[in-house]
Structures are given as C-alpha cells and as structure tokens.
Design an enzyme around this catalytic site. Structure first.
Site, PDB file in Angstrom:
ATOM      1  N   SER A 139      -6.667  11.163 -20.804  1.00 45.47           N
ATOM      2  CA  SER A 139      -8.160  11.782 -20.685  1.00 45.47           C
ATOM      3  C   SER A 139      -8.281  12.973 -19.788  1.00 45.47           C
ATOM      4  O   SER A 139      -9.130  13.684 -19.596  1.00 45.47           O
ATOM      5  CB  SER A 139      -9.109  10.551 -19.965  1.00 45.47           C
ATOM      6  OG  SER A 139      -8.634  10.239 -18.842  1.00 45.47           O
ATOM      7  N   LYS A 190     -11.014  10.741 -12.546  1.00 50.21           N
ATOM      8  CA  LYS A 190     -11.509  11.835 -13.555  1.00 50.21           C
ATOM      9  C   LYS A 190     -11.868  12.825 -12.726  1.00 50.21           C
ATOM     10  O   LYS A 190     -11.471  13.050 -11.299  1.00 50.21           O
ATOM     11  CB  LYS A 190     -12.701  11.138 -14.025  1.00 50.21           C
ATOM     12  CG  LYS A 190     -12.691   9.931 -14.883  1.00 50.21           C
ATOM     13  CD  LYS A 190     -12.206  10.208 -16.192  1.00 50.21           C
ATOM     14  CE  LYS A 190     -12.360   9.089 -16.988  1.00 50.21           C
ATOM     15  NZ  LYS A 190     -11.387   9.173 -18.350  1.00 50.21           N
TER      16      LYS A 190
END
Length: 322
Positions: free
Chosen positions: A106, A176
């Site tokens: 990701s 993230k």
C-alpha cells in the site's frame, strides 16, 4: 697460582658478590640466589613434577595467574552484561526507536513489501504531533485490518520483538502518509490533484501509473474537514491502499486519533541496498497551506518552547557556579 678473588665480603673493604650462581657442590643450591645490587635473597620456590610452581604463581609467574583471574571474572560478568543489554534494548524500543516490517504494497514505491523501517518514538513524548507529509505507524483505529491474514510468530520471535531486537510482531499496526492534520480540509475530485486547504499537491511519491485521486471506486471522491486531535492518512499506492478514504463508516469516520500514532518512520534500515531516510516532501512546505487557526496555534506554542530552550542552559550555568 691460586684462584683470583673477584670481590670481598662486606666489612672487609670489598663489594658484595653480584649474581653469584650456586655451583654443583654448594649445599644451598636450588634454594636461594643473590639478586640485584642489594644482595637480598629471593626464594626460588621450586617446580613440581607437573610443571607448576610450588609458590602458586603458575608456570609463567604472577602475570599468568592474573590473566586467569581476569578470564574467570569476565565469564562471571557476562550474564550481567547480557542483562544490561536486554534492558537497554527494551528501553530503546519503548521510548526511542522501534523496527517495523512492511507487510503489504500500500506504500509502494516509497516502501516495498518486506522493508524494515525504524520509527521515531521519542518526539511524541515531548508533545510532538504528526505533520503533513510524514510517514507514520499507528495502531488500528477501528478494525481496519478485519479479514487481513496475520502471521503467527513463534515464541522466540515474540520475545525478540518484545525487546526490540526484531521488527514488531504486533500485527494491528498500519503505516500510511499523513496528508491532513487537525483543521485541514482535504479534497479529491476526479483523478486529482489532491487538495489540502485549497492548495493542489504535487505528489511525486504516488505509485507510477496511479492517479492522486481514484475516480472509479467508492470512497475515491471526498471532501472532509479533519477534526482537532486527528489526522487523515493515505497510502502512496493510491489504487491499492485501504486508508482513511475507505473507512469513513468506522467510529472515527476514517480519521485516525493522534493518540493512536506510534511514531514517524524515519529511515529504511533493511535491506541494505534500500537504506535511505524518509523526508517530508517539499509539496507540504508551500506557502498558504496552513489555516489561520494553525498559524495562530504555532505562534502561541512557539514562545513557551523558545523560553524553555533558553532557560535550560541558564539553569545549568547557575548550578555549575553554585
């Protein structure tokens, strides 16, 4: 002519014999010999059949015996040294820095699956909060990882992870990039660009072939205002990241509480050929990105911080003089 005398005994106008060695017929042979200028006798001590000395000094004299004692003391201290090292490792992992392993794609291309990153855990202890552009590790806010496969580490891996000698075995953590902090308005329309407080971001870290905003899936189009004490996070692999955009139905509406943040990822430590730091991209430094409230908060916080920074050296100077 008879033998020539090389010296006379003390009291008869001569010198004491130096270094006289005992002859074969000397009844004291093997027990004493003169040594040095003062003529004092030094005990020889003798040698046992196995080569050891009878005076306990060892075959090579007192230095050899001292080395043996040092070796024995080292082995006695080794468990203590290991214990101290483990305690230090645990303290470093708890308060300073911790290793984490990247389990997914990701955050490509910034981070690859299998990378090991080091996370700074120190600055949050001093009140520092995540900033835009930082790559952060945070605890799962509200079941974001539901249905994801989780590895089952063995007991040794869990123990090494607990003290910080292996990447974290805690599988409820995510990584993230922060794109919005408290007070920000974050917006995606069409394929992008991503906007923060009306400013378009140039995002060179987005995965090649991806668009900054996703147009063909639910959640890819949004406009949100980040509440205070929260952050809005997105993965660099925009079309392959289950981030804030796709968790707006949770109890936090997709925002991540700041108290869930473990720390900022500062460097890729492994593999060695990918060893590099993780800086904040310049796009987050452009003028006008802060809101008026954020600028006011910065001005309010800055004076006390500067005052404290100046007071500490002064206090240390006064204490030294006292």
């Amino acid at each position: 002519m008879g033998d020539v005398a090389v010296g006379a005994r003390s009291g008869q106008g001569g010198e004491e014999p130096r270094g006289r060695s005992a002859g074969p017929g000397d009844p004291d042979a093997g027990h004493a010999a003169f040594s040095g200028d003062d003529g004092h006798a030094v005990e020889d001590g003798g040698v046992n059949e196995d080569g050891t000395r009878t005076d306990g000094q060892g075959p090579d004299g007192p230095e050899h015996g001292r080395q043996k004692k040092q070796q024995r003391s080292f082995w006695k201290e080794l468990p203590i040294l290991i214990g101290i090292a483990l305690v230090l490792a645990l303290l470093i992992k708890t308060f300073l820095v911790q290793a984490f392993s990247i389990p997914s794609d990701s955050m490509q291309d910034t981070l690859q699956r299998g990378d090991r990153v080091l996370v700074d855990k120190l600055t949050p202890w001093f009140g520092s909060e995540p900033e835009r552009g930082e790559v952060v590790v945070f605890h799962d806010p509200d079941n974001w990882l539901a249905g994801e496969p989780t590895p089952d580490p063995n007991a040794l891996q869990k123990a090494l992870s607990f003290i910080g000698l292996m990447p974290s075995a805690e599988e409820k953590d995510l990584i993230k990039r922060v794109v919005g902090v408290g007070g920000d308005t974050v917006e995606c329309k069409g394929t992008g660009p991503l906007k923060v407080n009306g400013k378009a971001l140039d995002e060179p870290y987005v995965y090649p072939g991806n668009t900054p905003c996703s147009q063909d899936d639910q959640g890819g189009q949004f406009k949100v205002k980040v509440p205070e004490g929260h952050i809005w996070v997105m993965g660099d692999h925009r079309q392959n990241s289950r981030d804030s955009r796709y968790n707006t139905a949770d109890k936090n509406q997709g925002f991540v509480p700041v108290d869930k943040v473990v720390g900022r990822a500062v460097v890729i430590a492994w593999p060695i050929n990918r060893w590099t730091n993780l800086p904040v991209p310049d796009t987050f430094d452009q003028p006008g990105l802060n809101t008026q409230a954020q600028d006011a908060a910065a001005l309010t916080v800055a004076p006390p911080v500067l005052a404290l920074a100046g007071a500490v050296p002064f206090a240390l100077w006064r204490r030294r003089r006292a």
